[in-house]
Design a protein around this motif. Structure first.
Motif, PDB file in Angstrom:
ATOM      1  N   THR A  55       0.799  -1.091  -0.238  1.00 54.66           N
ATOM      2  CA  THR A  55       0.094   0.125   0.116  1.00 54.66           C
ATOM      3  C   THR A  55       0.881   1.199  -0.097  1.00 54.66           C
ATOM      4  O   THR A  55       0.524   2.260  -0.618  1.00 54.66           O
ATOM      5  CB  THR A  55      -0.759   0.067   1.493  1.00 54.66           C
ATOM      6  OG1 THR A  55      -0.332  -0.043   2.349  1.00 54.66           O
ATOM      7  CG2 THR A  55      -1.893  -1.014   1.104  1.00 54.66           C
ATOM      8  N   ASP A 261       0.514  -0.070 -12.541  1.00 59.91           N
ATOM      9  CA  ASP A 261      -0.913   0.582 -12.136  1.00 59.91           C
ATOM     10  C   ASP A 261      -1.504   1.497 -13.140  1.00 59.91           C
ATOM     11  O   ASP A 261      -2.617   1.943 -13.135  1.00 59.91           O
ATOM     12  CB  ASP A 261      -0.475   1.181 -10.973  1.00 59.91           C
ATOM     13  CG  ASP A 261      -0.122   0.598  -9.701  1.00 59.91           C
ATOM     14  OD1 ASP A 261      -0.251  -1.110  -9.774  1.00 59.91           O
ATOM     15  OD2 ASP A 261       0.659   0.888  -8.770  1.00 59.91           O
ATOM     16  N   TYR A 262      -0.773   1.832 -13.949  1.00 55.71           N
ATOM     17  CA  TYR A 262      -1.252   2.795 -15.326  1.00 55.71           C
ATOM     18  C   TYR A 262      -1.495   2.157 -16.418  1.00 55.71           C
ATOM     19  O   TYR A 262      -2.462   2.291 -17.062  1.00 55.71           O
ATOM     20  CB  TYR A 262       0.230   3.955 -15.461  1.00 55.71           C
ATOM     21  CG  TYR A 262      -0.144   4.864 -16.539  1.00 55.71           C
ATOM     22  CD1 TYR A 262      -1.044   6.036 -16.178  1.00 55.71           C
ATOM     23  CD2 TYR A 262       0.616   4.803 -17.608  1.00 55.71           C
ATOM     24  CE1 TYR A 262      -1.479   6.802 -17.050  1.00 55.71           C
ATOM     25  CE2 TYR A 262       0.128   5.961 -18.466  1.00 55.71           C
ATOM     26  CZ  TYR A 262      -0.745   6.829 -18.553  1.00 55.71           C
ATOM     27  OH  TYR A 262      -0.802   7.884 -19.354  1.00 55.71           O
ATOM     28  N   VAL A 387       1.691  11.532  -8.450  1.00 55.20           N
ATOM     29  CA  VAL A 387       0.596  10.296  -7.921  1.00 55.20           C
ATOM     30  C   VAL A 387      -0.315  10.698  -6.948  1.00 55.20           C
ATOM     31  O   VAL A 387      -1.698  10.417  -6.981  1.00 55.20           O
ATOM     32  CB  VAL A 387       1.253   8.990  -7.867  1.00 55.20           C
ATOM     33  CG1 VAL A 387       0.591   8.004  -7.310  1.00 55.20           C
ATOM     34  CG2 VAL A 387       2.094   8.788  -9.286  1.00 55.20           C
ATOM     35  N   ALA A 388       0.349  11.246  -5.830  1.00 58.56           N
ATOM     36  CA  ALA A 388      -0.414  11.609  -4.593  1.00 58.56           C
ATOM     37  C   ALA A 388      -1.528  12.672  -5.051  1.00 58.56           C
ATOM     38  O   ALA A 388      -2.564  12.756  -4.351  1.00 58.56           O
ATOM     39  CB  ALA A 388       0.434  11.978  -3.621  1.00 58.56           C
ATOM     40  N   THR A 390      -2.671  13.611  -8.121  1.00 59.33           N
ATOM     41  CA  THR A 390      -3.592  13.214  -9.435  1.00 59.33           C
ATOM     42  C   THR A 390      -4.176  11.836  -9.371  1.00 59.33           C
ATOM     43  O   THR A 390      -5.105  11.651 -10.086  1.00 59.33           O
ATOM     44  CB  THR A 390      -2.847  13.449 -10.508  1.00 59.33           C
ATOM     45  OG1 THR A 390      -1.810  12.343 -10.851  1.00 59.33           O
ATOM     46  CG2 THR A 390      -2.243  15.026 -10.598  1.00 59.33           C
ATOM     47  N   GLY A 391      -3.594  11.035  -8.607  1.00 60.29           N
ATOM     48  CA  GLY A 391      -4.032   9.669  -8.506  1.00 60.29           C
ATOM     49  C   GLY A 391      -3.503   8.675  -9.633  1.00 60.29           C
ATOM     50  O   GLY A 391      -3.963   7.712  -9.847  1.00 60.29           O
ATOM     51  N   THR A 392      -2.583   9.241 -10.551  1.00 57.81           N
ATOM     52  CA  THR A 392      -2.229   8.654 -11.689  1.00 57.81           C
ATOM     53  C   THR A 392      -0.747   9.013 -12.172  1.00 57.81           C
ATOM     54  O   THR A 392      -0.498   9.980 -11.633  1.00 57.81           O
ATOM     55  CB  THR A 392      -3.148   8.912 -13.095  1.00 57.81           C
ATOM     56  OG1 THR A 392      -2.537   8.150 -14.151  1.00 57.81           O
ATOM     57  CG2 THR A 392      -3.236  10.352 -13.319  1.00 57.81           C
TER      58      THR A 392
END
Length: 418
Positions: A55, A261-262, A387-388, A390-392
């Protein structure tokens, strides 16, 4: 200025002693120290961390980059300076190459046995310390033994060795993506060979008869201080290298997670893609790296070639932003492989040409190599923040390209080298 005189001063040193053996030592030494680093940094550590902390993995990678690279930056300068003032029957670089190889290999075994995030961070910092005891003196060999008119060629040899190590290690490491501890053993063995191989192929002559610098307070300050005289171009080169490394590591440090993940492939599939990308980069970077250094020497030009290489990597970096597909990552690998091959080969020659002082070459090259470690620090931090926020991973590709363009702009003002 003639086409072969790329530096400002005429080179009066003798020809390279045993040029083939020296070139082979530089190539193999570069591959053997940087290969284990890239295997761990790009594949094995991310795979291991995903097992320990799935995580928080993105943040842990950023933490490792910050802690390890701060240690690497300080080690690079410190041991580069110490090797400059070392006097022994084996020369000034040899003792440090041996100490660094043994210590770095032992540190990788310690990383393998670490089973918590704090222990991984601690052992990784120890590895970075010893790794740069190898890297800094090895780079200084070019300034020590190679005249200015041939530095592009020898920098290309070193660069090709680095690129073979970077890409070859990732190909091998990708086969251990589901069992990272086994891969760690392999690369710990590789690491222990780096210094001894260089020492055996290109032994130094004794330098015990050279004047010894007295260890006064003033001498220590001079030894470790950043250069101030004749250093304008030196700092532009430092900035340009930092831009290249920052833009590159914004993507390179997260290849595994970008793919899973992307892009959306499984961990096992990601291992295959990473191996394929590394194979592409191995071929493109080795070919273009090998020819770019001699071309640079023949043309008597460094700047335009370095700038073009940086812009090419920038173009490749934006492709996955527009197309989140595996083929876009392969396209990135092609363009980045060409650009990285050219950059690493010619930029090292440019760096050597802008050194303010030959007497402190290892120390000053260590400062220039702060750009490498600085990019490793900042790149993952930038990506982690993106990433933190925008989540991507998508915006990271645009940011990486912009940084590369900015770094290319810092090469333009250099005057000492064409």
């Amino acid at each position: 200025m003639t086409k072969t005189a790329v530096g400002a001063d005429a080179d009066l040193r003798p020809r390279v002693h045993r040029p083939v053996r020296l070139g082979l030592a530089l190539a193999l030494g570069a591959a053997l120290w940087i290969g284990p680093f890239m295997a761990f940094n790009a594949v094995l550590l991310p795979a291991r961390i995903e097992q320990i902390d799935p995580t928080g993995k993105v943040g842990v990678i950023a933490l490792l980059a910050i802690a390890g690279s701060v240690v690497a930056m300080l080690s690079n300068i410190l041991f580069g300076a110490l090797s400059d003032i070392t006097r022994s029957r084996f020369g000034r670089r040899t003792p440090w190459l041996l100490i660094g190889s043994l210590g770095a290999s032992a540190s990788l075994i310690a990383v393998m046995n670490a089973d918590t995030v704090p222990l991984i961070v601690l052992t990784w910092c120890a590895f970075q310390l010893f790794l740069n005891i190898v890297a800094s003196p090895l780079l200084a060999i070019i300034a020590d033994r190679v005249p200015a008119h041939a530095r592009g060629t020898y920098s290309a040899v070193y660069g090709v060795g680095s690129l073979v190590g970077i890409t070859g290690a990732q190909i091998v490491a990708a086969g251990f993506v589901t069992a990272p501890e086994q891969g760690m053993i392999v690369f710990a063995v590789v690491m222990v060979l780096a210094g001894p191989v260089v020492i055996l192929l290109a032994p130094e002559r004794s330098n015990r008869d050279e004047p010894r610098q007295r260890l006064s307070g003033r001498a220590l300050v001079s030894t470790f201080a950043f250069p101030l005289r004749n250093a304008r171009d030196f700092y532009f080169a430092l900035g340009g290298k930092f831009g290249f490394m920052l833009g590159t590591y914004t993507i390179a440090g997260y290849q595994l997670y970008i793919l899973t993940d992307y892009i959306g492939v499984s961990t096992a599939e990601a291992g295959g893609v990473i191996a394929g990308m590394a194979a592409i980069q191995l071929v493109t970077s080795a070919v273009f790296g090998a020819i770019s250094g001699p071309i640079s020497d023949k043309l008597g030009r460094r700047k335009a070639i370095v700038i073009a290489a940086m812009l090419l990597v920038a173009v490749g970096s934006v492709l996955p932003f527009f197309v989140a597909e595996v083929w876009a990552m392969y396209a990135y690998a092609i363009l980045a492989g060409v650009g990285m091959g050219v950059f690493i080969s010619v930029d090292q020659a440019l760096n050597t040409d802008v050194l303010p002082s030959e007497e402190n070459s290892a120390k000053d090259l260590g400062i220039l190599n702060m750009a490498n470690t600085g990019g490793q620090i900042a790149g993952p931090v930038v990506t982690s923040a993106i990433v933190a926020g925008t989540g991507t991973f998508g915006p990271a590709f645009i940011v990486a390209a912009a940084i590369l363009v900015g770094g290319a702009g810092l090469i333009l003002p250099i005057k000492k080298v064409r």
